[in-house]
Design a protein around this motif. Structure first.
Motif, short mmCIF file in Angstrom:
data_model
loop_
_atom_site.label_atom_id
_atom_site.label_comp_id
_atom_site.label_asym_id
_atom_site.label_seq_id
_atom_site.Cartn_x
_atom_site.Cartn_y
_atom_site.Cartn_z
N ILE A 1 0.84 -1.20 0.00
CA ILE A 1 0.00 0.00 0.00
C ILE A 1 0.87 1.25 0.00
CG2 ILE A 1 -1.63 1.34 1.39
CD1 ILE A 1 -2.90 -1.24 2.28
N SER A 2 1.88 1.23 0.88
CA SER A 2 2.72 2.43 0.98
C SER A 2 3.49 2.71 -0.30
CB SER A 2 3.69 2.27 2.15
OG SER A 2 4.58 1.20 1.91
N HIS A 3 3.84 1.66 -1.04
CA HIS A 3 4.63 1.86 -2.26
C HIS A 3 3.74 2.16 -3.45
CE1 HIS A 3 6.87 0.65 -5.90
NE2 HIS A 3 7.91 1.16 -5.24
N ASP A 4 2.68 1.35 -3.61
CA ASP A 4 1.87 1.46 -4.82
C ASP A 4 0.81 2.54 -4.74
OD1 ASP A 4 3.36 -0.56 -5.77
OD2 ASP A 4 1.86 -2.14 -5.54
N LEU A 5 0.47 3.02 -3.53
CA LEU A 5 -0.54 4.07 -3.42
C LEU A 5 0.08 5.44 -3.15
CD1 LEU A 5 -3.44 2.38 -1.41
CD2 LEU A 5 -3.23 2.70 -3.86
N ARG A 6 1.14 5.46 -2.40
CA ARG A 6 1.71 6.76 -2.07
C ARG A 6 2.35 7.44 -3.28
NH1 ARG A 6 5.34 5.77 3.14
NH2 ARG A 6 5.59 8.05 3.05
N ASN A 7 2.97 6.65 -4.16
CA ASN A 7 3.58 7.27 -5.35
C ASN A 7 2.53 7.89 -6.27
OD1 ASN A 7 6.15 6.67 -4.52
ND2 ASN A 7 6.27 4.74 -5.65
N PRO A 8 1.44 7.17 -6.59
CA PRO A 8 0.41 7.84 -7.41
C PRO A 8 -0.22 9.03 -6.70
CG PRO A 8 0.13 5.47 -7.50
CD PRO A 8 1.17 5.74 -6.46
N LEU A 9 -0.41 8.92 -5.39
CA LEU A 9 -0.98 10.06 -4.66
C LEU A 9 -0.04 11.26 -4.70
CD1 LEU A 9 -2.60 8.45 -1.48
CD2 LEU A 9 -3.76 9.56 -3.38
N HIS A 10 1.25 10.99 -4.63
CA HIS A 10 2.20 12.10 -4.72
C HIS A 10 2.10 12.79 -6.07
CE1 HIS A 10 5.84 14.39 -3.96
NE2 HIS A 10 6.34 13.95 -5.14
N THR A 11 1.97 11.99 -7.13
CA THR A 11 1.84 12.57 -8.47
C THR A 11 0.55 13.37 -8.59
OG1 THR A 11 3.11 10.72 -9.39
CG2 THR A 11 1.77 12.04 -10.93
N ILE A 12 -0.55 12.80 -8.05
CA ILE A 12 -1.84 13.51 -8.12
C ILE A 12 -1.76 14.82 -7.34
CG2 ILE A 12 -4.27 13.39 -7.40
CD1 ILE A 12 -4.13 10.36 -7.89
N ASN A 13 -1.13 14.77 -6.17
CA ASN A 13 -1.01 15.98 -5.35
C ASN A 13 -0.18 17.05 -6.07
OD1 ASN A 13 -1.38 17.48 -2.94
ND2 ASN A 13 0.69 16.91 -2.25
N LEU A 14 0.92 16.65 -6.70
CA LEU A 14 1.76 17.61 -7.43
C LEU A 14 1.00 18.22 -8.59
CD1 LEU A 14 4.51 18.93 -7.90
CD2 LEU A 14 5.17 16.89 -9.21
N ARG A 15 0.33 17.37 -9.38
CA ARG A 15 -0.42 17.89 -10.53
C ARG A 15 -1.57 18.78 -10.09
NH1 ARG A 15 2.36 16.87 -15.37
NH2 ARG A 15 3.51 14.89 -15.10
N ALA A 16 -2.21 18.42 -8.99
CA ALA A 16 -3.34 19.23 -8.52
C ALA A 16 -2.86 20.62 -8.09
CB ALA A 16 -4.05 18.53 -7.37
N HIS A 17 -1.69 20.69 -7.45
CA HIS A 17 -1.16 22.00 -7.06
C HIS A 17 -0.82 22.84 -8.30
CE1 HIS A 17 -0.67 20.46 -2.91
NE2 HIS A 17 -0.64 21.77 -2.58
N LEU A 18 -0.23 22.18 -9.32
CA LEU A 18 0.07 22.91 -10.56
C LEU A 18 -1.21 23.40 -11.22
CD1 LEU A 18 2.89 20.61 -12.03
CD2 LEU A 18 3.16 22.85 -10.92
N LEU A 19 -2.23 22.52 -11.22
CA LEU A 19 -3.51 22.91 -11.81
C LEU A 19 -4.13 24.07 -11.05
CD1 LEU A 19 -5.82 22.43 -13.83
CD2 LEU A 19 -6.70 20.69 -12.24
N GLN A 20 -4.05 24.02 -9.70
CA GLN A 20 -4.62 25.11 -8.90
C GLN A 20 -3.91 26.43 -9.18
OE1 GLN A 20 -3.88 24.98 -4.68
NE2 GLN A 20 -5.95 25.73 -4.20
N ARG A 21 -2.58 26.38 -9.35
CA ARG A 21 -1.84 27.60 -9.63
C ARG A 21 -2.24 28.18 -10.99
NH1 ARG A 21 4.48 27.05 -9.32
NH2 ARG A 21 3.85 26.47 -7.20
N ALA A 22 -2.38 27.29 -12.01
CA ALA A 22 -2.75 27.76 -13.35
C ALA A 22 -4.15 28.36 -13.35
CB ALA A 22 -2.66 26.60 -14.35
N LEU A 23 -5.06 27.72 -12.63
CA LEU A 23 -6.43 28.26 -12.56
C LEU A 23 -6.46 29.58 -11.84
CD1 LEU A 23 -8.37 24.95 -11.77
CD2 LEU A 23 -8.33 26.20 -13.94
N HIS A 24 -5.61 29.71 -10.80
CA HIS A 24 -5.55 30.97 -10.07
C HIS A 24 -5.01 32.10 -10.95
CE1 HIS A 24 -5.24 33.69 -6.69
NE2 HIS A 24 -3.94 33.92 -6.99
N GLU A 25 -4.00 31.75 -11.79
CA GLU A 25 -3.46 32.77 -12.70
C GLU A 25 -4.50 33.23 -13.72
OE1 GLU A 25 -0.07 30.95 -14.37
OE2 GLU A 25 1.22 31.21 -12.58
N ARG A 26 -5.37 32.31 -14.14
CA ARG A 26 -6.41 32.66 -15.11
C ARG A 26 -7.67 33.18 -14.41
NH1 ARG A 26 -6.14 27.77 -19.60
NH2 ARG A 26 -3.89 27.93 -20.02
#
Length: 664
Positions: free
Chosen positions: A426-451
Motif C-alpha cells: 500500500i505504501s509503495h503502490d498508493l503513495r507514489n500515485p498520490l504524490h503525483t496527483i497531489n503535485l499535478r493538482a497543485h500545478l492545476l490550482q496555480r494555473a487556474l488561479h493565474e487565469r
C-alpha cells in the motif's frame, strides 16, 4: 469469630459477673445478718467474708481484662484488684494456720458488720479457699501481658487453682463415702459447695479470657487435638463429682451399704475410663471419615484439574520454585516433541533456553499487545518455535508453584509478515500515485488561479484536500502496523518535557485556538528520554481532540507533573464527557464513539490507538478519566529513565495504579 471462641468469651464474662454478684450478696448477708444470703441457701454453711471479698476482687479484675476497649486506667485497676486478691488469699491462708481462722481479716470484717466472732462451729476456714485466691491473683495480673511465657505462667497458676477447687468439690461430695456414721452432710464440710463452685467458675473464666492463646487455644482451635479435647476434657473434670454426688445420694437414702461404696466407685470409674476411650475412638473415627472424604474430593479435583490442562489448546507446564517442570499437558508434548516423562523434573530451559522471562535486551524481541511475553522455544529436533508466555502463580501454594501457558504464535507471525507485506504494498503502490496527483493538482490550482478561474480553483483545492486526507490514512495504517509488529526503533534523546509541550502548543495549534490552552508546569522534572517526533504526534492528537470535542471558548488545561518515577502529562477539557463503555474501549483499534463519528466522518479511529502504541513503546501508559457531562481528562505517562525489560515487567502493575491514583 468462630462459634467456639464466642462461647468461650461469653463464659468468661458470665463467670466475672457471677463472682462479683455472689461476693456482694454474701457481704450484704453478713452486714444485714441474713443467713440465706450468707450461705446462698439455708442448708449450706456460710461463706466467710474474706472469701466473698476475694471473689469480688477476682471477678472485678477479670472483668477489667475482658473490656473490648480497655483504657490504661482500666488495665491498672484490674492489676490492682488482681494483686489485692493474691494478698487477701495469702493473709487468709496465714490466718488459718496461726489463729485457726478465728482472727485476722475475717474477725475485722465481722466487727465492721457488728458481730463479735464466729458463732457457728461449721464455719472453720478451709485452706483450699485461700490457696485458690492466692493462685488466681497473680494469674489475673499476668493475663494481659503480651509475652507468651507470662501467659503460660498464668495458665499454670489457674490450673493449680482449678485443681485445688476440684479437690474441695470432690472432698465435699465424696467425703460421706469414707464416713461410716451418718452425720449431717452439709454441716461437716469446711469448704462450702457454693464457694467451691464459684472458685471453679472463676478459674475457668480466667482461662477463657484469652481463647486464642494458652491452654484454652487447645480447646477452641479447629484441629484434631481441639476436636478431641472439647469432647473429653468436660467429661474428665465433671465425671468424678457427678459420680460422687450420685453415690452420696444413694448412701443417704439407705440404698447403698457402707461396704459397697468403694467397689461400686471403682467399678464405675473403670467403666468411665472405658467410656472415655470409646468416645475418643469415636471422635477419631469421625475425623478419619472426614479426612477420607476430603482426600477423595481433593483427588477428584486434581483429576479434573489435570483433565482441564490436558485438553487445553495451548501448551501448559506447571513449574516449582526452582523452575523445574512438575506437569506438562498433551499439547506441550505435541509442540515440543518430548514425551511427558522426559519433561518431568527437568529445567524449563530445556524448552525455552532464554527462560520464561524473555531476553535481557528489550529491543531483541517485541512484547505483544495482549500482555504476554515473546520468547523463542526449542523443539526436540532442534528447530525453534515462537512462543507467547503467560505466567500465573497458583494461589495458596507455599512453594511458589507457577503455571506457564506457552502459546505457539507461528501462525500469527506469518500473518504479521503478510500484513507487513500488504502494508508495504500500500505504501509503495498508493503513495507514489498520490504524490503525483497531489503535485499535478497543485500545478492545476496555480494555473487556474493565474487565469482567475475561482470556481475551478476551489475544485482543485478539494482534490488536494482529499489527497492529503487519503495520504494521512495511509500513514496511520503504516505507522500502526510498524508499531504493532515491533519493528519501530525509538530514537530516544533526553528532552525537557515542559519546553517540549510549549513548542508543540506553539507549532501544532492553530493561532486562533492557541489562547484556549493553559499550560501548568509542576516542579522541575529532569530531562526525559523520548522519541520527540513520535511523542509529538501523541500530544498533538490529544490537543486536537480536546479542541474538537469541547465547546468554543472553554479552556483546555495541559498539566505536567512527576509521579513515582514517571512524567505524567494530562489534557483536560470541559466537553460532554464519555460514557463508561466508551472510555473503556477508546484506545482500541478502529473504535470510534457516536460523537466522534458525527464530528469527523472521515477518521479511521486509529489516532488514539496509535498514541497508545507509541506511549507503550516508551514504557509508559495512557488512559482517560471522564464522566458524562463532566468533561474528560486524558493522561499519558513516560518513565523518567529507561528501565530494563525485567525491571519494567516487575513494576508495571504497581506503578500504573499508583500513577493513576496520584494523577487523578
Amino acid at each position: 469469630m468462630p462459634r467456639s471462641t464466642a462461647l468461650v468469651r461469653a463464659l468468661a464474662r458470665s463467670s466475672a459477673a457471677a463472682a462479683c454478684l455472689v461476693g456482694l450478696l454474701v457481704l450484704v448477708g453478713w452486714a444485714l445478718d441474713v443467713m440465706v444470703l450468707k450461705s446462698m441457701g439455708a442448708a449450706l454453711p456460710a461463706m466467710r467474708p474474706s472469701a466473698a471479698l476475694g471473689l469480688m476482687f477476682a471477678g472485678g479484675a477479670l472483668g477489667m481484662r475482658l473490656r473490648c476497649l480497655a483504657s490504661a486506667k482500666h488495665r491498672q485497676l484490674g492489676t490492682v484488684l488482681a494483686w489485692a486478691t493474691a494478698v487477701l488469699g495469702a493473709a487468709s491462708l496465714l490466718d488459718s494456720f496461726i489463729t485457726g481462722g478465728t482472727g485476722g481479716l475475717d474477725a475485722l470484717l465481722l466487727r465492721l458488720f457488728g458481730e463479735d466472732g464466729f458463732a457457728s462451729p461449721g464455719i472453720k476456714p478451709s485452706p483450699l479457699t485461700s490457696l485458690c485466691l492466692l493462685l488466681l491473683g497473680p494469674a489475673l495480673a499476668l493475663l494481659d501481658k503480651g509475652a507468651p511465657q507470662r501467659l503460660w505462667w498464668s495458665d499454670a497458676l489457674v490450673a493449680l487453682a482449678l485443681m485445688a477447687a476440684l479437690m474441695g468439690l470432690n472432698g465435699f461430695l465424696l467425703g460421706p463415702l469414707v464416713t461410716p456414721a451418718a452425720v449431717p452432710f452439709f454441716q461437716e464440710r469446711s469448704m462450702g459447695l457454693h464457694t467451691t463452685c464459684m472458685l471453679i467458675l472463676l478459674a475457668v473464666g480466667t482461662l477463657c479470657a484469652r481463647p486464642d492463646l494458652g491452654l484454652m487455644a487447645r480447646l477452641t482451635q479447629d484441629t484434631l487435638g481441639g476436636f478431641v479435647a472439647r469432647r473429653l476434657v468436660p467429661v474428665t473434670l465433671l465425671g468424678p463429682p457427678v459420680l460422687g454426688l450420685t453415690l452420696v445420694v444413694l448412701h443417704l437414702s439407705g440404698a447403698l451399704g457402707h461396704d459397697a461404696k468403694f467397689p461400686l466407685f471403682a467399678t464405675v470409674v473403670a467403666a468411665g475410663g472405658a467410656t472415655l476411650v470409646l468416645m475418643a475412638a469415636r471422635a477419631l473415627d469421625l475425623l478419619d471419615t472426614e479426612r477420607r472424604r476430603a482426600t477423595t474430593a481433593l483427588a477428584a479435583s486434581e483429576v479434573r484439574f489435570r483433565t482441564f490442562l490436558d485438553t487445553a489448546p495451548d501448551p501448559m507446564v506447571v513449574l516449582d520454585a526452582t523452575g523445574r517442570v512438575r506437569f506438562a499437558n498433551a499439547e506441550a508434548e505435541r509442540v515440543f516433541g518430548y514425551r511427558r516423562e522426559a519433561l518431568l523434573d527437568r529445567s524449563v530451559e530445556l524448552l525455552v533456553p532464554e527462560g520464561l522471562h524473555g531476553p535481557s535486551n528489550p529491543s531483541a524481541t517485541p512484547r505483544p499487545t495482549g500482555g504476554g511475553r515473546m520468547v523463542s522455544g526449542r523443539r526436540q529436533d532442534g528447530t525453534s518455535v515462537p512462543l507467547e508466555v503467560r505466567l500465573s502463580p497458583l494461589e495458596g501454594e507455599d512453594d511458589a508453584t507457577t503455571i506457564a501457558i506457552l502459546r505457539d504464535v507461528t501462525e500469527r507471525r506469518d500473518l504479521e509478515k503478510l500484513r507487513e507485506e500488504y502494508v508495504g504494498l500500500i505504501s509503495h503502490d498508493l503513495r507514489n500515485p498520490l504524490h503525483t496527483i497531489n503535485l499535478r493538482a497543485h500545478l492545476l490550482q496555480r494555473a487556474l488561479h493565474e487565469r482567475k478561474l475561482e470556481r475551478e480553483g476551489h475544485m482543485a483545492q478539494a482534490i488536494i484536500h482529499n489527497v492529503e486526507w487519503m495520504n494521512t490514512m495511509i500513514e496511520e495504517l503504516l505507522e500502526g502496523s510498524r508499531l504493532e509488529s515491533g519493528s519501530v526503533t525509538l530514537r530516544r534523546s533526553p528532552r525537557d518535557l515542559g519546553r517540549f509541550l510549549e513548542e508543540v502548543l506553539e507549532r501544532d495549534v492553530a493561532p486562533d485556538a492557541r489562547e484556549r490552552f493553559r499550560l501548568h508546569l509542576g516542579t522541575s522534572i529532569p530531562p526525559v528520554p523520548m522519541d520527540a517526533a513520535r511523542l509529538e504526534r501523541v500530544v498533538t492528537n490529544l490537543l486536537t481532540n480536546a479542541i474538537k470535542y469541547s465547546p468554543k471558548g472553554t479552556p483546555v488545561d495541559v498539566r505536567l507533573s512527576a509521579v513515582h518515577d514517571q512524567a505524567v502529562v494530562s489534557v483536560s477539557n470541559l466537553g460532554a464527557g464519555l460514557a463508561a463503555q466508551d472510555a473503556a474501549r477508546l484506545f482500541d483499534k478502529y473504535y470510534r464513539t457516536e460523537d466522534g463519528r458525527s464530528a469527523d466522518g472521515k477518521g479511521l479511529g486509529l489516532g488514539l490507538y496509535i498514541s497508545r502504541l507509541i506511549v507503550e513503546a516508551h514504557g509508559g501508559h495512557i488512559w482517560v478519566e471522564s464522566e458524562p457531562d463532566q468533561g474528560a481528562t486524558f493522561f499519558f505517562s513516560v518513565p523518567l529513565a529507561v528501565a530494563s525489560e525485567t525491571e519494567a515487567s516487575e513494576t508495571e502493575a504497581s506503578e500504573t495504579e499508583t500513577v493513576r491514583q496520584r494523577a487523578g
